[in-house]
Write an enzyme that holds these catalytic residues in place. Sequence first.
Site, short mmCIF file in Angstrom:
data_model
loop_
_atom_site.label_atom_id
_atom_site.label_comp_id
_atom_site.label_asym_id
_atom_site.label_seq_id
_atom_site.Cartn_x
_atom_site.Cartn_y
_atom_site.Cartn_z
N ILE A 58 28.11 3.66 -22.86
CA ILE A 58 27.36 4.51 -23.80
C ILE A 58 27.21 3.79 -25.15
CG2 ILE A 58 27.23 6.78 -24.91
CD1 ILE A 58 27.01 6.70 -21.73
N ARG A 70 8.74 -31.03 -33.02
CA ARG A 70 9.54 -31.93 -32.18
C ARG A 70 8.61 -32.93 -31.45
NH1 ARG A 70 14.64 -33.97 -31.22
NH2 ARG A 70 14.88 -34.48 -29.02
N GLY A 91 17.76 -29.44 -25.07
CA GLY A 91 19.22 -29.31 -25.28
C GLY A 91 19.56 -28.47 -26.50
N GLU A 142 18.19 1.92 -19.78
CA GLU A 142 17.05 2.86 -19.73
C GLU A 142 16.30 2.78 -18.41
OE1 GLU A 142 15.34 4.67 -22.58
OE2 GLU A 142 17.03 4.36 -23.91
N GLY A 143 17.03 2.54 -17.34
CA GLY A 143 16.43 2.40 -16.01
C GLY A 143 16.14 0.95 -15.74
C1 LIG Z 1 24.69 -2.52 -22.90
C2 LIG Z 1 24.40 -1.25 -22.15
C3 LIG Z 1 24.05 -0.10 -22.87
C4 LIG Z 1 23.81 1.10 -22.21
N1 LIG Z 1 23.58 2.24 -22.94
C5 LIG Z 1 23.55 3.45 -22.30
C6 LIG Z 1 23.52 4.68 -23.05
O1 LIG Z 1 23.48 4.69 -24.28
N2 LIG Z 1 23.56 5.84 -22.35
C7 LIG Z 1 23.61 5.89 -20.99
O2 LIG Z 1 23.64 6.97 -20.43
N3 LIG Z 1 23.63 4.74 -20.25
C8 LIG Z 1 23.62 3.53 -20.88
N4 LIG Z 1 23.68 2.36 -20.15
C9 LIG Z 1 23.72 2.43 -18.70
C10 LIG Z 1 22.48 1.87 -18.01
O3 LIG Z 1 21.40 2.74 -18.19
C11 LIG Z 1 22.86 1.63 -16.55
O4 LIG Z 1 23.74 0.51 -16.51
C12 LIG Z 1 21.65 1.36 -15.66
O5 LIG Z 1 20.88 2.53 -15.53
C13 LIG Z 1 22.04 0.85 -14.27
O6 LIG Z 1 23.06 1.63 -13.70
P1 LIG Z 1 24.34 0.91 -13.06
O7 LIG Z 1 24.87 -0.02 -14.07
O8 LIG Z 1 25.24 1.94 -12.52
O9 LIG Z 1 23.76 0.04 -11.88
P2 LIG Z 1 23.50 0.55 -10.36
O10 LIG Z 1 22.78 1.85 -10.39
O11 LIG Z 1 24.77 0.47 -9.62
O12 LIG Z 1 22.52 -0.57 -9.84
C14 LIG Z 1 22.97 -1.87 -9.46
C15 LIG Z 1 21.76 -2.66 -8.98
O13 LIG Z 1 21.18 -2.00 -7.84
C16 LIG Z 1 19.81 -1.70 -8.11
N5 LIG Z 1 19.48 -0.40 -7.52
C17 LIG Z 1 20.19 0.75 -7.55
N6 LIG Z 1 19.53 1.74 -6.92
C18 LIG Z 1 18.36 1.19 -6.49
C19 LIG Z 1 17.25 1.73 -5.79
N7 LIG Z 1 17.17 3.00 -5.41
N8 LIG Z 1 16.23 0.87 -5.52
C20 LIG Z 1 16.26 -0.42 -5.93
N9 LIG Z 1 17.29 -0.97 -6.58
C21 LIG Z 1 18.32 -0.16 -6.87
C22 LIG Z 1 19.71 -1.65 -9.63
O14 LIG Z 1 18.37 -1.87 -10.05
C23 LIG Z 1 20.65 -2.75 -10.02
O15 LIG Z 1 20.01 -4.00 -9.94
C24 LIG Z 1 23.87 1.14 -20.80
C25 LIG Z 1 24.19 -0.02 -20.09
C26 LIG Z 1 24.46 -1.18 -20.73
C27 LIG Z 1 24.86 -2.40 -19.91
#
Ligand SMILES: Cc1cc2nc3c(=O)[nH]c(=O)nc-3n(C[C@H](O)[C@H](O)[C@H](O)COP(=O)(O)OP(=O)(O)OC[C@H]3O[C@@H](n4cnc5c(N)ncnc54)[C@H](O)[C@@H]3O)c2cc1C
Length: 392
Positions: free
Chosen positions: A168, A279, A351, A374-375
């Site tokens: 978050i 460069r 480099g 954000e997805g």
């Molecule tokens: C720095 C950072 C800041 C963030 N800030 C916030 C925040 O403020 N609030 C908040 O709520 N969340 C936040 N997030 C969470 C972020 O939105 C999620 O990490 C993201 O939505 C992916 O979810 P996951 O990490 O569980 O990956 P997973 O859902 O486990 O996905 C892993 C991989 O599988 C792929 N995948 C999963 N399901 C499918 C599908 N149906 N079809 C195709 N591919 C798929 C994904 O694209 C990904 O490549 C943050 C994350 C990070 C790293």
Amino acid sequence: MDSMSQASSTGPRFQLNEEQEMLVRMAREFAADNIIPVAAEYDEKSIFPADIFHKARELGIVNMLIPEEYGGVGASCFEEALVSEELGYGCTGISTSLGVNSLAILPILIAGNEKQKAYWLGERAGGQGQFCSYGVTEANAGSNVAGIQTRAEKKNGAYILNGSKTFITNASYAHYYTIFAKTDLEAGHRGMTCFVVDRDSPGLSVGKKFDKLGQRASDTAEIIFEDVEVPEENVVGAPGQGFYIAMKVFDHSRPGVAAAACGLQRRALEESVKYAGEREAFGLPIYQHQAVGHKIADMAINYEASRLLTWQAAWQVDAGIFNPRVPAYAKAFAADMATKAAVDAVQVFGGYGYMKEFPVEKLLRDVKIFQIYEGTSEIQRNIIVRELFHKS
Ligand SMILES: Cc1cc2nc3c(=O)[nH]c(=O)nc-3n(C[C@H](O)[C@H](O)[C@H](O)COP(=O)(O)OP(=O)(O)OC[C@H]3O[C@@H](n4cnc5c(N)ncnc54)[C@H](O)[C@@H]3O)c2cc1C
């Protein structure tokens, strides 16, 4: 127009009005004076940019969506996107920190009642300059928003929250959170509800703070709920509406995220134009080697195209058209093209691009998250496929 701005704004463009031009100029100067000079240090030491946030607040370039009747500037999604690009040009770690308040207040803006808007938007975020965070993601539910397990059980006219959120943004510094939890575990996505939760609520704690590859000036942490009592009046919208609110929030927030990715692309492009003009290799400025020149040409094309999609997505939100396909186009394309631009900028620098003395190394670390938060880019494409095949 100097050669730098020519590189990044060629061809026919939609005309901004005078106010919008001023807004862009102000945000650009703000980034030049307050963000770029400290970006490398804030990145290296993971400094949360509270000082920059408060300076930006004085200018009205954060919390931009708070309507005028609640003391805000009442900016459109389009105007916020213009600012987001400029701040993102400066540093996307800092711009992410500055932009999260807008994400966190969106559920209240979209579905909150007057009293909630006046208090949480007007008084707390706007008036007192407090930070807020948006909490959907959990350790076992990121892309699958409907799979969250944080539970909100109704007891004696209040809700008791148990569970945790992860990744978050700004969680360690937020004074309150908009949190999505299940009020009915059996009802799938229809069992989700949105709450505003005060940071000081007994039982709420901030857990692990993550050390990250990039955007290190933004804070990313866990939030833990152990029997946290949330008054019924803090339900945003109606119980069971949480999933729909979250989806509307993403439609509105994705243009701003895409805009920050445009800012990073413009930075990669301008740094590359400057370096490739200076460069020399084999007796020529390297841009005259076609392989290098074409890479930079592609950066320019992709930046312009990303920005057009971003502006279209923002315009659509402002026109009240809620079609998730266009924000998904903008977010996926701008994130993918920003990633390509950052990789290519490092290549143009050779480099030196790999070294911290030059700015493109940081662009490469910062950019990756655009394809994740954000997805993810995959989820954006899933949305597009769903809209193409299952909707008329
Ligand atoms: C720095 C950072 C800041 C963030 N800030 C916030 C925040 O403020 N609030 C908040 O709520 N969340 C936040 N997030 C969470 C972020 O939105 C999620 O990490 C993201 O939505 C992916 O979810 P996951 O990490 O569980 O990956 P997973 O859902 O486990 O996905 C892993 C991989 O599988 C792929 N995948 C999963 N399901 C499918 C599908 N149906 N079809 C195709 N591919 C798929 C994904 O694209 C990904 O490549 C943050 C994350 C990070 C790293």
